[in-house]
Scaffold this active site. Sequence first.
Site, short mmCIF file in Angstrom:
data_model
loop_
_atom_site.label_atom_id
_atom_site.label_comp_id
_atom_site.label_asym_id
_atom_site.label_seq_id
_atom_site.Cartn_x
_atom_site.Cartn_y
_atom_site.Cartn_z
N ARG A 77 0.82 -1.21 0.00
CA ARG A 77 0.00 0.00 0.00
C ARG A 77 0.86 1.27 0.00
O ARG A 77 0.55 2.25 -0.66
CB ARG A 77 -0.95 0.00 1.21
CG ARG A 77 -2.02 -1.07 1.06
CD ARG A 77 -3.04 -1.03 2.17
NE ARG A 77 -3.69 0.26 2.28
CZ ARG A 77 -4.16 0.77 3.42
NH1 ARG A 77 -4.04 0.09 4.54
NH2 ARG A 77 -4.74 1.94 3.44
N ASN A 109 -8.80 8.42 5.92
CA ASN A 109 -7.74 7.96 5.02
C ASN A 109 -6.36 8.21 5.62
O ASN A 109 -6.14 9.21 6.29
CB ASN A 109 -7.85 8.65 3.66
CG ASN A 109 -9.16 8.33 2.98
OD1 ASN A 109 -9.84 7.39 3.39
ND2 ASN A 109 -9.52 9.08 1.97
N VAL A 110 -5.45 7.31 5.29
CA VAL A 110 -4.08 7.42 5.81
C VAL A 110 -3.13 7.81 4.69
O VAL A 110 -1.92 7.81 4.86
CB VAL A 110 -3.63 6.07 6.46
CG1 VAL A 110 -4.50 5.74 7.66
CG2 VAL A 110 -3.66 4.92 5.45
N ASP A 111 -3.69 8.16 3.51
CA ASP A 111 -2.85 8.29 2.31
C ASP A 111 -2.22 9.67 2.11
O ASP A 111 -1.45 9.86 1.16
CB ASP A 111 -3.65 7.89 1.06
CG ASP A 111 -4.92 8.71 0.87
OD1 ASP A 111 -4.98 9.87 1.34
OD2 ASP A 111 -5.86 8.20 0.24
N HIS A 126 -7.36 8.08 11.47
CA HIS A 126 -6.71 6.75 11.46
C HIS A 126 -5.20 6.82 11.25
O HIS A 126 -4.59 5.83 10.85
CB HIS A 126 -7.37 5.85 10.41
CG HIS A 126 -8.79 5.50 10.74
ND1 HIS A 126 -9.70 5.00 9.82
CD2 HIS A 126 -9.47 5.57 11.92
CE1 HIS A 126 -10.86 4.79 10.42
NE2 HIS A 126 -10.75 5.13 11.68
P1 OAD Z 1 -14.70 1.52 2.34
O1 OAD Z 1 -13.84 0.74 1.42
O2 OAD Z 1 -15.44 0.78 3.41
O3 OAD Z 1 -15.79 2.33 1.52
C1 OAD Z 1 -15.45 3.10 0.39
C2 OAD Z 1 -16.69 3.82 -0.06
O4 OAD Z 1 -16.32 4.65 -1.15
C3 OAD Z 1 -17.82 2.90 -0.56
O5 OAD Z 1 -19.05 3.31 0.02
C4 OAD Z 1 -17.84 3.16 -2.08
O6 OAD Z 1 -19.14 3.06 -2.64
C5 OAD Z 1 -17.32 4.58 -2.14
N1 OAD Z 1 -16.70 4.96 -3.42
C6 OAD Z 1 -16.09 4.18 -4.35
N2 OAD Z 1 -15.63 4.92 -5.37
C7 OAD Z 1 -15.96 6.22 -5.09
C8 OAD Z 1 -15.78 7.47 -5.76
N3 OAD Z 1 -15.15 7.54 -6.92
N4 OAD Z 1 -16.26 8.58 -5.16
C9 OAD Z 1 -16.89 8.53 -3.98
N5 OAD Z 1 -17.10 7.38 -3.31
C10 OAD Z 1 -16.64 6.24 -3.84
O7 OAD Z 1 -13.77 2.66 2.98
P2 OAD Z 1 -13.97 3.50 4.30
O8 OAD Z 1 -15.39 3.80 4.55
O9 OAD Z 1 -13.02 4.64 4.21
O10 OAD Z 1 -9.77 1.65 8.70
O11 OAD Z 1 -13.44 2.49 5.38
C11 OAD Z 1 -13.35 2.91 6.71
C12 OAD Z 1 -12.16 2.28 7.38
O12 OAD Z 1 -12.18 0.86 7.22
C13 OAD Z 1 -10.82 2.67 6.81
O13 OAD Z 1 -10.33 3.90 7.30
C14 OAD Z 1 -9.95 1.56 7.27
C15 OAD Z 1 -10.85 0.41 6.85
O14 OAD Z 1 -10.57 -0.79 7.34
C16 OAD Z 1 -8.65 1.21 9.29
O15 OAD Z 1 -7.72 0.75 8.65
C17 OAD Z 1 -8.66 1.36 10.76
#
Ligand code: OAD
Length: 251
Positions: A77, A109-111, A126
């Site tokens: 990553r 996001n951690v990016d 995070h």
């Molecule tokens: P997810 O992977 O759970 O969700 C990503 C979301 O982005 C989904 O609802 C997609 O539909 C949406 N998506 C995809 N493409 C998109 C675009 N072009 N524009 C807008 N939205 C889009 O990611 P997070 O919700 O960030 O934690 O996950 C939360 C946490 O779970 C992360 O921070 C991480 C992970 O495990 C840790 O590592 C502690």
Amino acid sequence: MIILSREDGIFDQGLIEALKNAKKVAVLTGAGISAESGVPTFRGEGGMWKQYRPEELATFEAFSRDPNLVWEWYSWRKKLIAEVSPNPGHHALVQLEKYYQDFTLVTQNVDNLHREAGSNNILELHGSIRRNFCLDCAKNYEDSDLTLGSEVNSCDCGGLIRPAVVWFGESLPQGVMEASFQKAEECEVFFSIGTSAVVYPAAMLPVQAKRAGALLIEINPQETMLTTSADHFLQGASGEILPELIREMGI
Ligand code: OAD
């Protein structure tokens, strides 16, 4: 009922007026905002690495059990993220920060892409994948000091070096969570962008904001757990919707 507030590229004018008049705005972003930069999301299609789910790798237990495996995943990553750039969604949030008197960007996001784009007022819930520290003596390491690959690095003291991200089951950074909840409670408008809204406590922020009276706007191509609570659901990619939105606001 889900209300679509942008159809055929045309926004609800009540929404645009509310956005123009607001003074205090808070935003929560998730992996989806970086998807158009080429960073894979965690859940859904393309959200897997080998056969592992993030919940199996992003834990202290996983690192204790198999540090090489966890380090290999983070190395993959880290390399991927080092090669990508912010997209129009990140840049539009920089413009919104300049427009509002009080604007807070809370990210899961951690990016580091929000910072690279030029956002300043960021609360990283995070942590950051760009930083690392020793488990034993807490010494900090840059990626450039380390070998990214299939073998975990050791500190001068002999301790194992881990990425400075928050793992499942770990506490969020002191102060960052409190500040995020305070902003969610104070804001007039809260955006939830590119997050599946299933990981807590981050997922509580939009709920808390709405409870405290904020207008809740969600931007996501897919419906989420939050969509039925949103006042405005802008369905689509954030890299398209956000630039359109700020154009419509006259920014
Ligand atoms: P997810 O992977 O759970 O969700 C990503 C979301 O982005 C989904 O609802 C997609 O539909 C949406 N998506 C995809 N493409 C998109 C675009 N072009 N524009 C807008 N939205 C889009 O990611 P997070 O919700 O960030 O934690 O996950 C939360 C946490 O779970 C992360 O921070 C991480 C992970 O495990 C840790 O590592 C502690």
